[in-house]
Design a protein around this motif. Structure first.
Motif, PDB file in Angstrom:
ATOM      1  N   LYS A 167       0.828  -1.198   0.000  1.00 50.71           N
ATOM      2  CA  LYS A 167       0.000   0.000   0.000  1.00 50.71           C
ATOM      3  C   LYS A 167       0.868   1.255   0.000  1.00 50.71           C
ATOM      4  CE  LYS A 167      -4.093   1.870   2.284  1.00 50.71           C
ATOM      5  NZ  LYS A 167      -5.125   1.627   3.318  1.00 50.71           N
ATOM      6  N   ILE A 168       1.934   1.248   0.823  1.00 49.58           N
ATOM      7  CA  ILE A 168       2.843   2.390   0.870  1.00 49.58           C
ATOM      8  C   ILE A 168       3.489   2.611  -0.493  1.00 49.58           C
ATOM      9  CG2 ILE A 168       5.038   3.200   1.838  1.00 49.58           C
ATOM     10  CD1 ILE A 168       4.168   1.819   4.485  1.00 49.58           C
ATOM     11  N   GLU A 169       3.956   1.515  -1.113  1.00 45.15           N
ATOM     12  CA  GLU A 169       4.609   1.638  -2.415  1.00 45.15           C
ATOM     13  C   GLU A 169       3.634   2.187  -3.456  1.00 45.15           C
ATOM     14  OE1 GLU A 169       7.540  -0.973  -5.272  1.00 45.15           O
ATOM     15  OE2 GLU A 169       5.964  -2.044  -4.174  1.00 45.15           O
ATOM     16  N   GLN A 170       2.409   1.681  -3.465  1.00 46.21           N
ATOM     17  CA  GLN A 170       1.425   2.142  -4.447  1.00 46.21           C
ATOM     18  C   GLN A 170       1.151   3.633  -4.283  1.00 46.21           C
ATOM     19  OE1 GLN A 170      -2.293  -0.178  -5.067  1.00 46.21           O
ATOM     20  NE2 GLN A 170      -3.360   1.740  -4.735  1.00 46.21           N
ATOM     21  N   LEU A 171       0.964   4.075  -3.032  1.00 49.80           N
ATOM     22  CA  LEU A 171       0.669   5.487  -2.788  1.00 49.80           C
ATOM     23  C   LEU A 171       1.863   6.374  -3.137  1.00 49.80           C
ATOM     24  CD1 LEU A 171      -1.248   5.078   0.587  1.00 49.80           C
ATOM     25  CD2 LEU A 171      -2.239   5.792  -1.584  1.00 49.80           C
ATOM     26  N   ARG A 172       3.073   5.882  -2.868  1.00 49.04           N
ATOM     27  CA  ARG A 172       4.280   6.650  -3.213  1.00 49.04           C
ATOM     28  C   ARG A 172       4.393   6.815  -4.724  1.00 49.04           C
ATOM     29  NH1 ARG A 172       8.962   4.976  -5.024  1.00 49.04           N
ATOM     30  NH2 ARG A 172       8.692   2.799  -4.390  1.00 49.04           N
ATOM     31  N   LEU A 173       4.171   5.729  -5.444  1.00 50.90           N
ATOM     32  CA  LEU A 173       4.282   5.774  -6.902  1.00 50.90           C
ATOM     33  C   LEU A 173       3.193   6.655  -7.509  1.00 50.90           C
ATOM     34  CD1 LEU A 173       5.165   2.040  -7.639  1.00 50.90           C
ATOM     35  CD2 LEU A 173       6.698   4.020  -7.739  1.00 50.90           C
ATOM     36  N   GLU A 174       2.005   6.647  -6.905  1.00 49.74           N
ATOM     37  CA  GLU A 174       0.936   7.507  -7.398  1.00 49.74           C
ATOM     38  C   GLU A 174       1.308   8.981  -7.292  1.00 49.74           C
ATOM     39  OE1 GLU A 174      -2.538   6.442  -5.223  1.00 49.74           O
ATOM     40  OE2 GLU A 174      -2.871   4.570  -6.343  1.00 49.74           O
ATOM     41  N   LYS A 175       2.164   9.307  -6.323  1.00 49.25           N
ATOM     42  CA  LYS A 175       2.629  10.685  -6.173  1.00 49.25           C
ATOM     43  C   LYS A 175       3.846  10.979  -7.048  1.00 49.25           C
ATOM     44  CE  LYS A 175       0.875  11.879  -1.615  1.00 49.25           C
ATOM     45  NZ  LYS A 175       0.236  13.123  -2.078  1.00 49.25           N
ATOM     46  N   GLY A 176       4.317   9.958  -7.770  1.00 52.84           N
ATOM     47  CA  GLY A 176       5.445  10.147  -8.668  1.00 52.84           C
ATOM     48  C   GLY A 176       6.774  10.330  -7.957  1.00 52.84           C
ATOM     49  N   LEU A 177       6.900   9.735  -6.766  1.00 49.50           N
ATOM     50  CA  LEU A 177       8.116   9.892  -5.972  1.00 49.50           C
ATOM     51  C   LEU A 177       8.966   8.632  -6.032  1.00 49.50           C
ATOM     52  CD1 LEU A 177       6.619  11.587  -2.775  1.00 49.50           C
ATOM     53  CD2 LEU A 177       7.969  12.698  -4.559  1.00 49.50           C
ATOM     54  N   SER A 178      10.250   8.814  -6.326  1.00 54.91           N
ATOM     55  CA  SER A 178      11.189   7.699  -6.202  1.00 54.91           C
ATOM     56  C   SER A 178      11.502   7.495  -4.724  1.00 54.91           C
ATOM     57  CB  SER A 178      12.488   8.013  -6.956  1.00 54.91           C
ATOM     58  OG  SER A 178      13.169   9.094  -6.322  1.00 54.91           O
ATOM     59  N   ARG A 179      12.111   6.389  -4.390  1.00 54.67           N
ATOM     60  CA  ARG A 179      12.472   6.166  -2.990  1.00 54.67           C
ATOM     61  C   ARG A 179      13.431   7.234  -2.465  1.00 54.67           C
ATOM     62  NH1 ARG A 179      12.911  -0.391  -3.604  1.00 54.67           N
ATOM     63  NH2 ARG A 179      10.706  -0.854  -3.179  1.00 54.67           N
ATOM     64  N   THR A 187      15.592   5.769   5.826  1.00 51.56           N
ATOM     65  CA  THR A 187      16.576   5.563   4.761  1.00 51.56           C
ATOM     66  C   THR A 187      15.935   4.854   3.580  1.00 51.56           C
ATOM     67  OG1 THR A 187      17.327   3.387   5.512  1.00 51.56           O
ATOM     68  CG2 THR A 187      18.370   5.321   6.530  1.00 51.56           C
ATOM     69  N   VAL A 188      16.563   4.961   2.433  1.00 50.44           N
ATOM     70  CA  VAL A 188      16.069   4.285   1.231  1.00 50.44           C
ATOM     71  C   VAL A 188      16.040   2.779   1.458  1.00 50.44           C
ATOM     72  CG1 VAL A 188      16.573   3.785  -1.191  1.00 50.44           C
ATOM     73  CG2 VAL A 188      16.804   6.122  -0.327  1.00 50.44           C
ATOM     74  N   ARG A 189      17.056   2.268   2.127  1.00 45.23           N
ATOM     75  CA  ARG A 189      17.124   0.829   2.396  1.00 45.23           C
ATOM     76  C   ARG A 189      15.961   0.399   3.297  1.00 45.23           C
ATOM     77  NH1 ARG A 189      20.410  -3.637   2.721  1.00 45.23           N
ATOM     78  NH2 ARG A 189      20.335  -4.827   4.648  1.00 45.23           N
ATOM     79  N   GLN A 190      15.675   1.195   4.336  1.00 42.99           N
ATOM     80  CA  GLN A 190      14.560   0.868   5.227  1.00 42.99           C
ATOM     81  C   GLN A 190      13.237   0.889   4.481  1.00 42.99           C
ATOM     82  OE1 GLN A 190      15.285   3.917   8.141  1.00 42.99           O
ATOM     83  NE2 GLN A 190      16.348   2.535   9.547  1.00 42.99           N
ATOM     84  N   LEU A 191      13.037   1.898   3.627  1.00 41.44           N
ATOM     85  CA  LEU A 191      11.795   1.978   2.862  1.00 41.44           C
ATOM     86  C   LEU A 191      11.644   0.782   1.934  1.00 41.44           C
ATOM     87  CD1 LEU A 191       9.252   3.493   1.997  1.00 41.44           C
ATOM     88  CD2 LEU A 191      10.653   4.774   0.359  1.00 41.44           C
ATOM     89  N   ALA A 192      12.746   0.375   1.304  1.00 39.88           N
ATOM     90  CA  ALA A 192      12.697  -0.781   0.404  1.00 39.88           C
ATOM     91  C   ALA A 192      12.298  -2.042   1.165  1.00 39.88           C
ATOM     92  CB  ALA A 192      14.046  -0.970  -0.272  1.00 39.88           C
ATOM     93  N   ARG A 193      12.827  -2.210   2.366  1.00 38.63           N
ATOM     94  CA  ARG A 193      12.500  -3.394   3.171  1.00 38.63           C
ATOM     95  C   ARG A 193      11.037  -3.356   3.619  1.00 38.63           C
ATOM     96  NH1 ARG A 193      16.072  -6.731   5.211  1.00 38.63           N
ATOM     97  NH2 ARG A 193      14.947  -6.942   7.180  1.00 38.63           N
ATOM     98  N   ILE A 194      10.547  -2.151   3.956  1.00 37.92           N
ATOM     99  CA  ILE A 194       9.141  -2.025   4.366  1.00 37.92           C
ATOM    100  C   ILE A 194       8.220  -2.348   3.202  1.00 37.92           C
ATOM    101  CG2 ILE A 194       7.369  -0.348   5.047  1.00 37.92           C
ATOM    102  CD1 ILE A 194       9.621   1.040   6.718  1.00 37.92           C
ATOM    103  N   GLU A 195       8.508  -1.784   2.033  1.00 37.04           N
ATOM    104  CA  GLU A 195       7.634  -1.990   0.884  1.00 37.04           C
ATOM    105  C   GLU A 195       7.653  -3.432   0.391  1.00 37.04           C
ATOM    106  OE1 GLU A 195       7.583   2.525  -1.022  1.00 37.04           O
ATOM    107  OE2 GLU A 195       8.792   0.974  -1.992  1.00 37.04           O
ATOM    108  N   SER A 196       8.763  -4.110   0.586  1.00 38.35           N
ATOM    109  CA  SER A 196       8.846  -5.510   0.147  1.00 38.35           C
ATOM    110  C   SER A 196       8.289  -6.475   1.179  1.00 38.35           C
ATOM    111  CB  SER A 196      10.309  -5.880  -0.139  1.00 38.35           C
ATOM    112  OG  SER A 196      11.077  -5.857   1.050  1.00 38.35           O
ATOM    113  N   GLY A 197       7.917  -5.950   2.356  1.00 41.78           N
ATOM    114  CA  GLY A 197       7.365  -6.797   3.403  1.00 41.78           C
ATOM    115  C   GLY A 197       8.405  -7.487   4.255  1.00 41.78           C
TER     116      GLY A 197
END
Length: 305
Positions: free
Chosen positions: A6-18, A29-39
């Motif tokens: 859900k976080i990844e979808q909403l981020r992409l809808e706003k056109g934001l890269s990590r 951090t970008v690494r933390q966000l990637a781990r959260i979005e991947s579950g």
């Protein structure tokens, strides 16, 4: 959809890269966000609040919702979890009927997480009817470790936590059971107190009922030190929602705390009278009688101290 998806979808809808989303990475951090979005990991409360702010949303809106679930199922689920039981056979029979309808009509089309909640609701009714805690053993063995590691509780987590608390107070050897599991109970109660900001207003009754069940565990082992924290939390929930269905139980918790923590009989007696009167005003004579019986038991303990 998972929280990370859900976080990844909403981020992409706003056109934001990590990298754009995380900025200077001081909060996330970008690494933390990637781990959260991947579950691979669950966000802490501060990180979830940061993510929600970056998305321009209230934090609770990131919690899973049930808009895609069958309306009929949601209505039955709401009835099952909303209606007080108080060990009344006619209510238990009605709830068994709701559960049977769920299994006959909706169960197979529900996601696994929601099927687990159906099992939890069945276990709750069976435990209360039989006064046997074993009905919830298998389900809790599967889900409790996961709940212990979560930072933020969603609605279904609240249902499972309440099931665990109720199981502790059912059957024989309840005091020793609560003592054995006290650390887990205490940790889960702290999670509940932190979760209020992440629960939608219409869902706060799940949180309220879980806290009340946890306080029942504390009462069994006469642990009242933290009771004022949770009583304040319950009072806040009731004021926010203007839902006073469980206010007599809140009064009961307040009189117990006044007796056993503050040693203040006058305050306790006044609160007890308010509890009994409120139960009578809402037409629940059964509850009024149960409150009177509980007051007499507490009074005997108090006089013996």
């Amino acid at each position: 959809m998972t929280l990370g998806q859900k976080i990844e979808q909403l981020r992409l809808e706003k056109g934001l890269s990590r990298p754009d989303f995380c900025g200077d990475e001081s909060e996330l951090t970008v690494r933390q966000l990637a781990r959260i979005e991947s579950g691979q990991s669950q966000p802490s409360i501060p990180k979830l609040e940061y993510i929600a702010n970056r998305l321009g949303l209230p934090a609770y809106s990131l919690m899973p919702d049930y808009k895609d679930l069958p309306k009929g199922y949601l209505e039955l689920k709401y009835k099952l979890l909303r209606e007080p039981i108080y060990n009344k056979v006619e209510v238990l029979d009605k709830q068994d009927g709701y559960i049977e309808t769920i299994y006959d009509t909706y169960f197979e089309e529900l996601p696994k997480s929601e099927q687990r909640i159906c099992e939890a609701m069945q276990a709750m009714v069976d435990m209360v009817r039989t006064n046997q805690p074993d009905y919830a053993v298998g389900l809790l063995a599967e889900t409790l470790p996961f709940l212990m590691n979560k930072e933020v509780c969603d609605v279904n987590d609240l249902i499972l936590i309440r099931l665990f608390f109720v199981q502790q107070t059912i059957g024989e050897n309840t005091v020793s059971r609560v003592q054995d599991n006290f650390d887990s109970i205490s940790l889960l109660m702290k999670k509940l107190a932190r979760s209020q900001a992440f629960v939608r207003l219409e869902d706060t009754f799940y949180l309220r009922d879980a806290i009340i069940s946890g306080l029942a565990c504390f009462e069994l082992v006469e642990f009242y030190e933290d009771a004022p924290i949770y009583i304040d939390c319950l009072r806040g929930i009731m004021e926010e929602t203007q839902d006073y269905q469980k206010k007599p139980l809140l009064f009961m918790l307040e009189w117990k705390t006044a007796l056993k923590l503050e040693r203040n009989y006058e305050k306790a007696e006044k609160v007890y009278q308010s509890a009994k009167l409120f139960a009578q005003v809402i037409g629940n004579d059964y509850l009024a009688q149960k409150l009177a019986e509980e007051w007499q038991k507490d009074l005997k303990k108090y006089l013996q101290l």
